[in-house]
Design a protein around this motif. Structure first.
Motif, mmCIF file in Angstrom:
data_model
loop_
_atom_site.group_PDB
_atom_site.id
_atom_site.type_symbol
_atom_site.label_atom_id
_atom_site.label_comp_id
_atom_site.label_asym_id
_atom_site.label_seq_id
_atom_site.Cartn_x
_atom_site.Cartn_y
_atom_site.Cartn_z
ATOM 1 N N SER A 87 -6.906 -0.780 2.644
ATOM 2 C CA SER A 87 -6.075 -1.957 2.365
ATOM 3 C C SER A 87 -6.596 -2.659 1.124
ATOM 4 C CB SER A 87 -6.097 -2.937 3.525
ATOM 5 O OG SER A 87 -5.469 -2.381 4.633
ATOM 6 N N ASP A 139 -7.321 3.943 6.625
ATOM 7 C CA ASP A 139 -6.786 2.575 6.715
ATOM 8 C C ASP A 139 -7.235 1.733 5.520
ATOM 9 O OD1 ASP A 139 -5.615 3.256 9.134
ATOM 10 O OD2 ASP A 139 -7.395 2.637 10.261
ATOM 11 N N SER A 180 -0.727 -7.306 -2.174
ATOM 12 C CA SER A 180 -1.484 -6.534 -1.189
ATOM 13 C C SER A 180 -0.727 -5.241 -0.884
ATOM 14 C CB SER A 180 -1.697 -7.339 0.091
ATOM 15 O OG SER A 180 -0.460 -7.675 0.654
ATOM 16 N N LYS A 181 -1.475 -4.247 -0.452
ATOM 17 C CA LYS A 181 -0.886 -2.943 -0.148
ATOM 18 C C LYS A 181 -1.837 -2.185 0.766
ATOM 19 C CE LYS A 181 1.470 0.929 -1.682
ATOM 20 N NZ LYS A 181 2.785 1.265 -1.678
ATOM 21 N N SER A 182 -1.283 -1.293 1.591
ATOM 22 C CA SER A 182 -2.097 -0.478 2.502
ATOM 23 C C SER A 182 -1.729 0.990 2.360
ATOM 24 C CB SER A 182 -1.871 -0.916 3.948
ATOM 25 O OG SER A 182 -2.326 -2.225 4.136
ATOM 26 N N SER A 196 -6.162 -6.239 -1.097
ATOM 27 C CA SER A 196 -5.700 -7.617 -1.061
ATOM 28 C C SER A 196 -6.227 -8.336 -2.296
ATOM 29 C CB SER A 196 -6.191 -8.314 0.204
ATOM 30 O OG SER A 196 -5.760 -9.648 0.210
#
Length: 196
Positions: free
Chosen positions: A68, A66, A87-89, A70
């Motif tokens: 992430s 998970d 932002s990206k995950s 930002s």
């Protein structure tokens, strides 16, 4: 010989630090390191764009989940997002892996901008709490600054500075091969005399 209490305490602290870092290094967990880069690109219209790329490395010995990213350090009153997202995950980042993210902004105001590091959060299966890591900060950007017009020969100078040594080595090798492969004039003249 009397022992110095300060040196004794210093040696004990160094040994404890070495034991602690070796325990961390041998632990089975991810270790996230990230690098943030930004570059300015002046358009012919006079506008200026900021290209931002962030590389995230897992230098640890296990997978981070998970993940992430930002990067909220770009105020909306100064910059517009032109392409990509700040932002990206990702589902996971394996040990020894790297992931990259980039986006482009357009500057609205002139001035020097100091960007903050991006925040990376991730999960470790053995811990319930989210783990945090920060990217490297960027150098100050002088957005929409007056720059002297670029000289036509600046690009040639940069190419020569970058590839000059390679060009000289290749030209010397080509000249050597040419000299070795081509017959010499004196040898051809001697060979011609022998045939008569």
């Amino acid at each position: 010989m009397a022992k110095n209490p300060i040196s004794s305490a210093l040696i004990s602290a160094v040994v404890a630090l070495l034991l602690f870092t070796s325990a961390l290094a041998s632990s089975d967990s991810p270790f996230i390191v990230s690098h943030k880069k930004a570059s300015l690109n002046r358009l012919k219209s006079g506008a200026e764009r900021v290209s931002v790329s962030i590389d995230i490395y897992n230098q640890g010995s296990s997978t981070a989940y998970d993940v992430s990213l930002s990067d909220e350090s770009w105020p909306q009153d100064i910059f517009d997002v032109v392409s990509g997202n700040t932002s990206k995950s990702w589902e996971r980042l394996d040990a020894g892996g790297i992931i990259s993210h980039s986006f482009e902004l357009e500057a609205k105001e002139r001035g020097i901008f100091n960007g903050a590091p991006a925040l990376i959060t991730f999960r470790i299966p053995t811990k319930a709490a989210l783990q945090e890591s920060f990217s490297t900060p960027i150098l100050p950007l002088d957005v929409l600054a007056d720059r002297p017009p670029e000289n036509k020969f600046d690009s040639v100078k940069r190419l020569l500075a970058k590839y000059g040594s390679l060009i000289s080595v290749v030209s010397i090798v080509v000249l050597f091969v040419y000299l070795v492969a081509s017959p010499s004039k004196s040898g051809a003249a001697k060979g011609g005399k022998k045939k008569r």
